[in-house]
Scaffold this motif. Structure first.
Motif, PDB file in Angstrom:
ATOM      1  N   LEU A 122      39.436  34.083  30.209  1.00 58.32           N
ATOM      2  CA  LEU A 122      39.311  35.076  29.152  1.00 58.32           C
ATOM      3  C   LEU A 122      38.048  34.853  28.331  1.00 58.32           C
ATOM      4  O   LEU A 122      37.333  35.813  27.996  1.00 58.32           O
ATOM      5  CB  LEU A 122      40.549  35.028  28.253  1.00 58.32           C
ATOM      6  N   ALA A 123      37.734  33.585  28.030  1.00 57.13           N
ATOM      7  CA  ALA A 123      36.559  33.295  27.209  1.00 57.13           C
ATOM      8  C   ALA A 123      35.265  33.638  27.930  1.00 57.13           C
ATOM      9  O   ALA A 123      34.306  34.136  27.316  1.00 57.13           O
ATOM     10  CB  ALA A 123      36.557  31.822  26.801  1.00 57.13           C
ATOM     11  N   ALA A 124      35.226  33.390  29.236  1.00 57.71           N
ATOM     12  CA  ALA A 124      34.022  33.656  30.032  1.00 57.71           C
ATOM     13  C   ALA A 124      33.971  35.097  30.523  1.00 57.71           C
ATOM     14  O   ALA A 124      32.997  35.479  31.178  1.00 57.71           O
ATOM     15  CB  ALA A 124      33.965  32.702  31.222  1.00 57.71           C
ATOM     16  N   ARG A 125      35.007  35.863  30.245  1.00 57.64           N
ATOM     17  CA  ARG A 125      35.134  37.257  30.682  1.00 57.64           C
ATOM     18  C   ARG A 125      35.114  37.375  32.208  1.00 57.64           C
ATOM     19  O   ARG A 125      34.651  38.362  32.765  1.00 57.64           O
ATOM     20  CB  ARG A 125      34.049  38.129  30.047  1.00 57.64           C
ATOM     21  N   LEU A 126      35.646  36.341  32.858  1.00 55.69           N
ATOM     22  CA  LEU A 126      35.932  36.435  34.287  1.00 55.69           C
ATOM     23  C   LEU A 126      37.163  37.299  34.511  1.00 55.69           C
ATOM     24  O   LEU A 126      37.329  37.916  35.560  1.00 55.69           O
ATOM     25  CB  LEU A 126      36.151  35.042  34.867  1.00 55.69           C
ATOM     26  N   ALA A 127      38.047  37.309  33.546  1.00 46.62           N
ATOM     27  CA  ALA A 127      39.236  38.166  33.536  1.00 46.62           C
ATOM     28  C   ALA A 127      39.423  38.653  32.102  1.00 46.62           C
ATOM     29  O   ALA A 127      38.608  38.356  31.230  1.00 46.62           O
ATOM     30  CB  ALA A 127      40.456  37.415  34.043  1.00 46.62           C
ATOM     31  N   GLY A 128      40.493  39.399  31.872  1.00 48.58           N
ATOM     32  CA  GLY A 128      40.606  40.088  30.596  1.00 48.58           C
ATOM     33  C   GLY A 128      39.651  41.274  30.597  1.00 48.58           C
ATOM     34  O   GLY A 128      39.452  41.923  31.628  1.00 48.58           O
ATOM     35  N   VAL A 129      39.038  41.561  29.478  1.00 48.84           N
ATOM     36  CA  VAL A 129      38.026  42.621  29.414  1.00 48.84           C
ATOM     37  C   VAL A 129      36.754  42.082  30.067  1.00 48.84           C
ATOM     38  O   VAL A 129      36.201  41.086  29.628  1.00 48.84           O
ATOM     39  CB  VAL A 129      37.742  43.045  27.966  1.00 48.84           C
ATOM     40  N   VAL A 130      36.308  42.727  31.152  1.00 51.84           N
ATOM     41  CA  VAL A 130      35.188  42.218  31.936  1.00 51.84           C
ATOM     42  C   VAL A 130      33.962  43.120  31.773  1.00 51.84           C
ATOM     43  O   VAL A 130      34.030  44.197  31.187  1.00 51.84           O
ATOM     44  CB  VAL A 130      35.567  42.098  33.432  1.00 51.84           C
ATOM     45  N   GLY A 131      32.838  42.656  32.312  1.00 56.31           N
ATOM     46  CA  GLY A 131      31.593  43.404  32.167  1.00 56.31           C
ATOM     47  C   GLY A 131      31.538  44.664  33.001  1.00 56.31           C
ATOM     48  O   GLY A 131      30.783  45.593  32.688  1.00 56.31           O
ATOM     49  N   THR A 132      32.314  44.728  34.072  1.00 52.23           N
ATOM     50  CA  THR A 132      32.324  45.899  34.935  1.00 52.23           C
ATOM     51  C   THR A 132      32.912  47.094  34.190  1.00 52.23           C
ATOM     52  O   THR A 132      33.973  46.986  33.580  1.00 52.23           O
ATOM     53  CB  THR A 132      33.157  45.631  36.197  1.00 52.23           C
ATOM     54  N   PHE A 169      36.309  55.842  31.070  1.00 48.81           N
ATOM     55  CA  PHE A 169      35.142  55.189  30.461  1.00 48.81           C
ATOM     56  C   PHE A 169      35.582  53.874  29.819  1.00 48.81           C
ATOM     57  O   PHE A 169      36.777  53.592  29.682  1.00 48.81           O
ATOM     58  CB  PHE A 169      34.487  56.107  29.430  1.00 48.81           C
ATOM     59  N   GLY A 170      34.588  53.092  29.428  1.00 51.80           N
ATOM     60  CA  GLY A 170      34.859  51.797  28.805  1.00 51.80           C
ATOM     61  C   GLY A 170      34.783  50.665  29.822  1.00 51.80           C
ATOM     62  O   GLY A 170      34.387  50.864  30.975  1.00 51.80           O
ATOM     63  N   HIS A 171      35.151  49.478  29.401  1.00 52.74           N
ATOM     64  CA  HIS A 171      35.129  48.318  30.281  1.00 52.74           C
ATOM     65  C   HIS A 171      36.467  48.163  30.984  1.00 52.74           C
ATOM     66  O   HIS A 171      37.526  48.419  30.411  1.00 52.74           O
ATOM     67  CB  HIS A 171      34.798  47.053  29.491  1.00 52.74           C
ATOM     68  N   ASP A 172      36.403  47.723  32.220  1.00 57.00           N
ATOM     69  CA  ASP A 172      37.626  47.508  32.983  1.00 57.00           C
ATOM     70  C   ASP A 172      38.294  46.203  32.559  1.00 57.00           C
ATOM     71  O   ASP A 172      37.691  45.357  31.883  1.00 57.00           O
ATOM     72  CB  ASP A 172      37.323  47.487  34.487  1.00 57.00           C
ATOM     73  N   VAL A 173      39.528  46.041  32.985  1.00 55.61           N
ATOM     74  CA  VAL A 173      40.334  44.875  32.611  1.00 55.61           C
ATOM     75  C   VAL A 173      40.915  44.250  33.875  1.00 55.61           C
ATOM     76  O   VAL A 173      41.377  44.961  34.782  1.00 55.61           O
ATOM     77  CB  VAL A 173      41.476  45.277  31.651  1.00 55.61           C
TER      78      VAL A 173
END
Length: 271
Positions: free
Chosen positions: A12-22, A74-78
């Motif tokens: 979650l902290a590295a945004r590998l999962a949770g709200v991601v950059g994609t 729209f928005g960031h994927d999760v």
């Protein structure tokens, strides 16, 4: 040692999962192209079923945890970190089984700038356990169609991990390798291994075309994939790909190393 709770927090902290950059826009565009049969999105997979855009949204919601609402555009994927952890646990079981039988393995990536260190650590662990890490067709030419036209690359291996490099580089071996989704590198590698009389890999580990291309040919495959790459997940759903870990494949390379330590520890392959 990386614990499950510790790794969840890291994901979650590295945004590998949770709200991601994609972004959702990227993902939906990929689903539309896959549904249309675009080879840039099929990346070596020949689906058995007919996959429309809504089918793919439903599949990715199930496998990754993205929104199942087609109206969400729209928005960031999760990505659900629980699904990432569950898939990593299956990876660990498969790697432990491969190590017990000292299976030959093949590793390759289309994301060398990001994921080379992740796969190289797995190669080291498997090699230490007695597995042969295969490097067939090293130096072989690979012609890949890109959005810029036909480009010539060379197949190379770094610390046991396959990748492609630009054939016209002024300093061969210095650049980290090229980003590609093509299945041609793994097809060339597997064909070269077969032509040489083996051994063939019992397990292929990788991403993009490496995992889809090998899975389509019937090999046991362990893959990583982002939510805008539906092909590995379709392959998993249809049985061509063994298991896929959903995660963002575009973060800093060092952010993936805790995942390697977690998998190696659970597979009893820590050095």
């Amino acid at each position: 040692m990386v614990t499950t709770d510790g790794l969840r927090a890291h994901l979650l902290a590295a945004r590998l999962a949770g709200v991601v950059g994609t972004t959702r826009e990227e993902s939906l565009r990929s689903y539309r192209l896959f549904a249309a049969g675009d080879p840039r999105l099929l990346i070596g997979l020949d689906p058995e079923g007919v996959w429309g855009e809504r089918d793919l949204i439903a599949l990715m919601a199930d496998r990754c945890g993205v929104s199942a609402d087609p109206g969400h555009t729209f928005g960031h994927d999760v990505i659900d970190p629980g699904r990432t952890l569950a898939a990593l646990d299956v990876w660990a079981e498969r790697l432990a089984a491969a190590a017990r039988r000292r299976a030959p393995v093949l590793l390759g990536t289309g994301h060398p700038q990001r994921l080379l260190g992740f796969y190289a650590a797995l190669a080291d662990g498997l090699s230490s356990a007695g597995c042969t890490v295969l490097t067939p067709a090293q130096g072989r030419r690979v012609d890949i169609t890109t959005r810029f036209g036909l480009r010539t690359y060379n197949l190379d291996y770094v610390r046991g991990v396959g990748l492609v490099r630009g054939a016209t580089s002024e300093r061969p071996g210095c650049e980290p390798g090229a980003h590609t989704h093509s299945p041609l590198p793994v097809r060339i590698a597997l064909a070269a291994a077969a032509d040489a009389g083996g051994p063939l890999p019992e397990v292929v580990i990788g991403d993009h075309g490496w995992v889809c291309g090998a899975g389509q040919l019937g090999f046991e495959t362990l893959g990583l994939a982002d939510v805008n790459d539906p092909a590995p997940f379709v392959g998993e759903a249809e049985g061509a790909v063994t298991v896929v870990v959903p995660l963002d494949d575009g973060v800093r390379s060092d952010y993936y190393l805790p995942l390697t330590r977690y998998v190696l520890n659970r597979a009893c392959l820590s050095q």
